[in-house]
Design a protein around this motif. Structure first.
Motif, PDB file in Angstrom:
ATOM      1  N   LEU A   1      31.879  33.765  45.456  1.00 25.51           N
ATOM      2  CA  LEU A   1      33.072  32.926  45.594  1.00 25.51           C
ATOM      3  C   LEU A   1      33.639  32.442  44.266  1.00 25.51           C
ATOM      4  O   LEU A   1      34.659  31.765  44.238  1.00 25.51           O
ATOM      5  CB  LEU A   1      32.762  31.735  46.509  1.00 25.51           C
ATOM      6  N   TYR A   2      33.023  32.796  43.184  1.00 30.50           N
ATOM      7  CA  TYR A   2      33.544  32.441  41.869  1.00 30.50           C
ATOM      8  C   TYR A   2      34.828  33.219  41.568  1.00 30.50           C
ATOM      9  O   TYR A   2      35.722  32.724  40.901  1.00 30.50           O
ATOM     10  CB  TYR A   2      32.487  32.732  40.796  1.00 30.50           C
ATOM     11  N   TYR A   3      34.914  34.444  42.096  1.00 28.38           N
ATOM     12  CA  TYR A   3      36.044  35.324  41.780  1.00 28.38           C
ATOM     13  C   TYR A   3      37.138  35.240  42.831  1.00 28.38           C
ATOM     14  O   TYR A   3      36.892  35.455  44.018  1.00 28.38           O
ATOM     15  CB  TYR A   3      35.570  36.777  41.661  1.00 28.38           C
ATOM     16  N   LYS A   4      38.348  34.940  42.378  1.00 25.83           N
ATOM     17  CA  LYS A   4      39.507  34.916  43.270  1.00 25.83           C
ATOM     18  C   LYS A   4      39.947  36.357  43.526  1.00 25.83           C
ATOM     19  O   LYS A   4      40.056  37.162  42.600  1.00 25.83           O
ATOM     20  CB  LYS A   4      40.650  34.124  42.644  1.00 25.83           C
TER      21      LYS A   4
ATOM     22  N   TYR B   1      42.009  39.625  44.186  1.00 26.70           N
ATOM     23  CA  TYR B   1      43.235  40.233  43.657  1.00 26.70           C
ATOM     24  C   TYR B   1      43.661  39.648  42.318  1.00 26.70           C
ATOM     25  O   TYR B   1      44.761  39.904  41.861  1.00 26.70           O
ATOM     26  CB  TYR B   1      44.365  40.186  44.688  1.00 26.70           C
ATOM     27  N   SER B   2      42.771  38.864  41.699  1.00 24.52           N
ATOM     28  CA  SER B   2      43.042  38.424  40.333  1.00 24.52           C
ATOM     29  C   SER B   2      42.807  39.621  39.421  1.00 24.52           C
ATOM     30  O   SER B   2      42.246  40.635  39.835  1.00 24.52           O
ATOM     31  CB  SER B   2      42.116  37.271  39.947  1.00 24.52           C
ATOM     32  N   SER B   3      43.214  39.512  38.184  1.00 21.74           N
ATOM     33  CA  SER B   3      43.031  40.642  37.269  1.00 21.74           C
ATOM     34  C   SER B   3      41.546  40.947  37.076  1.00 21.74           C
ATOM     35  O   SER B   3      41.152  42.110  36.959  1.00 21.74           O
ATOM     36  CB  SER B   3      43.705  40.354  35.931  1.00 21.74           C
ATOM     37  N   GLU B   4      40.720  39.907  37.064  1.00 28.78           N
ATOM     38  CA  GLU B   4      39.281  40.094  36.908  1.00 28.78           C
ATOM     39  C   GLU B   4      38.694  40.854  38.103  1.00 28.78           C
ATOM     40  O   GLU B   4      37.923  41.797  37.949  1.00 28.78           O
ATOM     41  CB  GLU B   4      38.621  38.723  36.756  1.00 28.78           C
ATOM     42  N   HIS B   5      39.084  40.431  39.303  1.00 26.64           N
ATOM     43  CA  HIS B   5      38.596  41.082  40.523  1.00 26.64           C
ATOM     44  C   HIS B   5      39.091  42.525  40.613  1.00 26.64           C
ATOM     45  O   HIS B   5      38.326  43.441  40.900  1.00 26.64           O
ATOM     46  CB  HIS B   5      39.041  40.297  41.767  1.00 26.64           C
ATOM     47  N   MET B   6      40.352  42.740  40.351  1.00 27.31           N
ATOM     48  CA  MET B   6      40.905  44.087  40.450  1.00 27.31           C
ATOM     49  C   MET B   6      40.293  45.011  39.398  1.00 27.31           C
ATOM     50  O   MET B   6      40.105  46.202  39.647  1.00 27.31           O
ATOM     51  CB  MET B   6      42.434  44.059  40.334  1.00 27.31           C
ATOM     52  N   GLY B   7      40.008  44.461  38.222  1.00 28.93           N
ATOM     53  CA  GLY B   7      39.356  45.263  37.195  1.00 28.93           C
ATOM     54  C   GLY B   7      38.012  45.778  37.666  1.00 28.93           C
ATOM     55  O   GLY B   7      37.700  46.971  37.542  1.00 28.93           O
ATOM     56  N   VAL B   8      37.209  44.895  38.227  1.00 26.73           N
ATOM     57  CA  VAL B   8      35.887  45.292  38.725  1.00 26.73           C
ATOM     58  C   VAL B   8      36.039  46.240  39.915  1.00 26.73           C
ATOM     59  O   VAL B   8      35.359  47.268  39.997  1.00 26.73           O
ATOM     60  CB  VAL B   8      35.048  44.051  39.120  1.00 26.73           C
ATOM     61  N   ALA B   9      36.944  45.900  40.823  1.00 21.64           N
ATOM     62  CA  ALA B   9      37.113  46.708  42.031  1.00 21.64           C
ATOM     63  C   ALA B   9      37.609  48.118  41.702  1.00 21.64           C
ATOM     64  O   ALA B   9      37.098  49.102  42.244  1.00 21.64           O
ATOM     65  CB  ALA B   9      38.069  46.019  42.996  1.00 21.64           C
ATOM     66  N   LEU B  10      38.574  48.223  40.820  1.00 25.76           N
ATOM     67  CA  LEU B  10      39.162  49.533  40.536  1.00 25.76           C
ATOM     68  C   LEU B  10      38.392  50.339  39.495  1.00 25.76           C
ATOM     69  O   LEU B  10      38.404  51.569  39.529  1.00 25.76           O
ATOM     70  CB  LEU B  10      40.617  49.370  40.097  1.00 25.76           C
ATOM     71  N   VAL B  11      37.730  49.658  38.576  1.00 24.28           N
ATOM     72  CA  VAL B  11      37.003  50.373  37.524  1.00 24.28           C
ATOM     73  C   VAL B  11      35.572  50.713  37.954  1.00 24.28           C
ATOM     74  O   VAL B  11      35.060  51.772  37.602  1.00 24.28           O
ATOM     75  CB  VAL B  11      37.005  49.561  36.214  1.00 24.28           C
TER      76      VAL B  11
END
Length: 138
Positions: free
Chosen positions: A47-50, A52-62
């Protein structure tokens, strides 16, 4: 020696497959926290990560998406291709030693059945992961 290494790799990939696919899928699962009108969605398993934030999308897509493609689709297809190429030599001791783990429980004409099981597991993981929010809480 080479046969033992190949057999170990096949068994290891077979055992790791469901867990890695599940972890990859979890990178896309979001949960709404608080009032649903303020659009505060967070990663379900951290729950630390929001979401669709850039941080989340980076991890999800990379990390997660390539992992799902490689592990979820690539590994089973690669193994199926190897067995398909050797389908007329499944009784050969060398082929049995290397890949027999994947087909020995089936009749020779159904050598591919383990891959149907692989994808059935993936569907079950998808269902259990995404429907977790709708389960009955006791």
């Amino acid at each position: 020696m080479k046969v033992n290494i190949i057999t170990s790799i096949v068994v290891t990939l077979f055992l790791l497959h469901p867990g890695i696919v599940e972890l990859s899928i979890q990178a896309f699962m979001c949960t709404t926290v608080g009032d649903s009108s303020d659009d505060s969605s967070y990663l379900t398993y951290d729950l630390y990560y929001k979401c669709y934030s850039s941080e989340h999308m980076g991890v999800a897509l990379v990390l997660a998406l390539p992992s799902m493609i490689f592990w979820g689709i690539g590994i089973p297809v690669f193994a199926w291709r190897i067995l398909s190429k050797n389908k007329h030599k499944l009784d050969d001791p060398d082929v049995q030693a290397k890949f027999g783990f994947l087909y020995e429980g089936y009749q020779s004409k159904y050598y591919y059945w383990e891959f149907i099981i692989f994808y059935r597991k993936m569907v079950l993981i998808l269902i259990s992961t995404f429907l977790e929010d709708y389960s009955v809480k006791i």
